[in-house]
Design an enzyme around this catalytic site. Sequence first.
Site, PDB file in Angstrom:
ATOM      1  N   ASP A  34       0.859  -1.189   0.000  1.00  0.00           N
ATOM      2  CA  ASP A  34       0.000   0.000   0.000  1.00  0.00           C
ATOM      3  C   ASP A  34       0.899   1.245   0.000  1.00  0.00           C
ATOM      4  O   ASP A  34       2.053   1.182   0.430  1.00  0.00           O
ATOM      5  CB  ASP A  34      -0.903   0.021   1.240  1.00  0.00           C
ATOM      6  N   VAL A  57       1.577   1.981  -6.577  1.00  0.00           N
ATOM      7  CA  VAL A  57       1.534   1.085  -7.741  1.00  0.00           C
ATOM      8  C   VAL A  57       1.613   1.823  -9.075  1.00  0.00           C
ATOM      9  O   VAL A  57       1.823   1.204 -10.120  1.00  0.00           O
ATOM     10  CB  VAL A  57       0.261   0.190  -7.738  1.00  0.00           C
ATOM     11  N   SER A 134     -15.051  -2.870 -11.067  1.00  0.00           N
ATOM     12  CA  SER A 134     -16.223  -2.321 -10.369  1.00  0.00           C
ATOM     13  C   SER A 134     -17.447  -2.508 -11.258  1.00  0.00           C
ATOM     14  O   SER A 134     -17.320  -2.619 -12.486  1.00  0.00           O
ATOM     15  CB  SER A 134     -16.017  -0.814 -10.131  1.00  0.00           C
ATOM     16  N   TYR A 147     -13.519   7.290 -13.366  1.00  0.00           N
ATOM     17  CA  TYR A 147     -13.540   6.030 -12.592  1.00  0.00           C
ATOM     18  C   TYR A 147     -14.109   4.874 -13.433  1.00  0.00           C
ATOM     19  O   TYR A 147     -13.499   3.810 -13.545  1.00  0.00           O
ATOM     20  CB  TYR A 147     -14.370   6.232 -11.327  1.00  0.00           C
TER      21      TYR A 147
HETATM   22  P1  NAD Z   1     -10.218   1.884   0.197  1.00  0.00           P
HETATM   23  O1  NAD Z   1     -10.033   3.330  -0.137  1.00  0.00           O
HETATM   24  O2  NAD Z   1     -10.835   1.513   1.496  1.00  0.00           O
HETATM   25  O3  NAD Z   1      -8.818   1.128   0.074  1.00  0.00           O
HETATM   26  C1  NAD Z   1      -7.978   1.336  -1.032  1.00  0.00           C
HETATM   27  C2  NAD Z   1      -6.539   1.145  -0.615  1.00  0.00           C
HETATM   28  O4  NAD Z   1      -5.716   1.343  -1.779  1.00  0.00           O
HETATM   29  C3  NAD Z   1      -6.085   2.199   0.416  1.00  0.00           C
HETATM   30  O5  NAD Z   1      -5.416   1.569   1.480  1.00  0.00           O
HETATM   31  C4  NAD Z   1      -5.147   3.107  -0.380  1.00  0.00           C
HETATM   32  O6  NAD Z   1      -4.096   3.685   0.397  1.00  0.00           O
HETATM   33  C5  NAD Z   1      -4.607   2.145  -1.425  1.00  0.00           C
HETATM   34  N1  NAD Z   1      -4.122   2.836  -2.626  1.00  0.00           N
HETATM   35  C6  NAD Z   1      -4.771   3.763  -3.367  1.00  0.00           C
HETATM   36  N2  NAD Z   1      -3.989   4.174  -4.388  1.00  0.00           N
HETATM   37  C7  NAD Z   1      -2.830   3.483  -4.283  1.00  0.00           C
HETATM   38  C8  NAD Z   1      -1.635   3.464  -5.038  1.00  0.00           C
HETATM   39  N3  NAD Z   1      -1.460   4.262  -6.110  1.00  0.00           N
HETATM   40  N4  NAD Z   1      -0.637   2.628  -4.667  1.00  0.00           N
HETATM   41  C9  NAD Z   1      -0.786   1.831  -3.579  1.00  0.00           C
HETATM   42  N5  NAD Z   1      -1.882   1.806  -2.822  1.00  0.00           N
HETATM   43  C10 NAD Z   1      -2.898   2.623  -3.169  1.00  0.00           C
HETATM   44  O7  NAD Z   1     -11.035   1.292  -1.034  1.00  0.00           O
HETATM   45  P2  NAD Z   1     -11.883  -0.064  -1.242  1.00  0.00           P
HETATM   46  O8  NAD Z   1     -13.306   0.322  -1.284  1.00  0.00           O
HETATM   47  O9  NAD Z   1     -11.428  -1.141  -0.345  1.00  0.00           O
HETATM   48  O10 NAD Z   1     -11.467  -0.367  -2.744  1.00  0.00           O
HETATM   49  C11 NAD Z   1     -10.665  -1.453  -3.148  1.00  0.00           C
HETATM   50  C12 NAD Z   1     -10.907  -1.692  -4.640  1.00  0.00           C
HETATM   51  O11 NAD Z   1     -12.280  -2.041  -4.838  1.00  0.00           O
HETATM   52  C13 NAD Z   1     -10.641  -0.463  -5.506  1.00  0.00           C
HETATM   53  O12 NAD Z   1     -10.018  -0.861  -6.713  1.00  0.00           O
HETATM   54  C14 NAD Z   1     -12.035   0.070  -5.783  1.00  0.00           C
HETATM   55  O13 NAD Z   1     -12.107   0.820  -6.973  1.00  0.00           O
HETATM   56  C15 NAD Z   1     -12.825  -1.225  -5.862  1.00  0.00           C
HETATM   57  N6  NAD Z   1     -14.263  -1.054  -5.637  1.00  0.00           N
HETATM   58  C16 NAD Z   1     -14.741  -0.595  -4.445  1.00  0.00           C
HETATM   59  C17 NAD Z   1     -16.120  -0.420  -4.293  1.00  0.00           C
HETATM   60  C18 NAD Z   1     -16.724   0.091  -3.005  1.00  0.00           C
HETATM   61  O14 NAD Z   1     -17.912   0.405  -2.982  1.00  0.00           O
HETATM   62  N7  NAD Z   1     -15.981   0.189  -1.932  1.00  0.00           N
HETATM   63  C19 NAD Z   1     -16.996  -0.731  -5.344  1.00  0.00           C
HETATM   64  C20 NAD Z   1     -16.473  -1.187  -6.530  1.00  0.00           C
HETATM   65  C21 NAD Z   1     -15.104  -1.358  -6.677  1.00  0.00           C
END
Ligand code: NAD
Length: 250
Positions: A34, A57, A134, A147
Amino acid sequence: MNDTVALVTGAARGIGLATASLLHAEGRRVVMLDRDADELATAAATLPGALSLTCDVSIPQHVAQSIAEVEHTYGRLDILVNNAGVADFGPLAETDFACWRRVMDTNLDGVFLMSQACLPLLSVRGGAIINIASISGLRASTLRVAYGTSKAAVIHLTKQQAAELGEVGIRANCVCPGPVETKLALAVHSPEIRAAYHDAIPLNRYGTEREIAEVICFLAGERASYVTGQVVASDGGFDATGVRLPALRV
Ligand code: NAD
């Protein structure tokens, strides 16, 4: 299974942390990656033995250094979960190029860079890549020009990976979560959006981090050994039902 190594990006919280926890509970060695060093340290402390790597990343040098560390520590990688993601919602006319790039940097470039860097390690035994897209990548809606487009690209990138990497035994699949109550969702889901999701989703609720992690772990594991190039929505039925006209509800 005990010597298998699984790397999860965005593992400091949310869906990534739930996935790392489940892979850890399965007895795998877990690499948590992360860019948020503090939150990562707190999360990693909950999973004894996990290797934590602070890495963005979207930055090629960070990615190269991190994968070199995985190789140095374990000499192998079996599972890569490309989960790190950012959300920035806004109308097309107000989405400036900097915002567009910020979303693409992490959501799309990050998946490309991590997957490419991990290939030499993954191909030794034939591993698995799971990319997290997503429902916004499956169907278009307002406010998601950056997005949604980034996530649609991740879906296609997964198919490209499956097509090319099958012959070295690497499977590539994609999970499309519906709404889950994480920090990411809380930042972009207004009370109106939350109510609308509850109303539109057949299961009438948000998903949990664990429910998404279970699907990721299934695709990562042996039970899915003949599954590649697939896109699985874990979304309470949202994608299957389309618009769901109120007049046509039972
Ligand atoms: P979150 O924000 O709780 O966690 C995301 C994590 O990714 C964080 O710890 C952040 O620090 C890390 N991160 C972000 N950019 C980064 C980078 N460039 N390099 C390294 N780390 C990085 O989000 P989440 O809801 O757990 O989302 C996880 C995945 O699920 C994402 O790809 C998101 O698009 C996808 N998603 C989430 C939802 C939702 O409703 N929560 C819905 C559809 C898809």
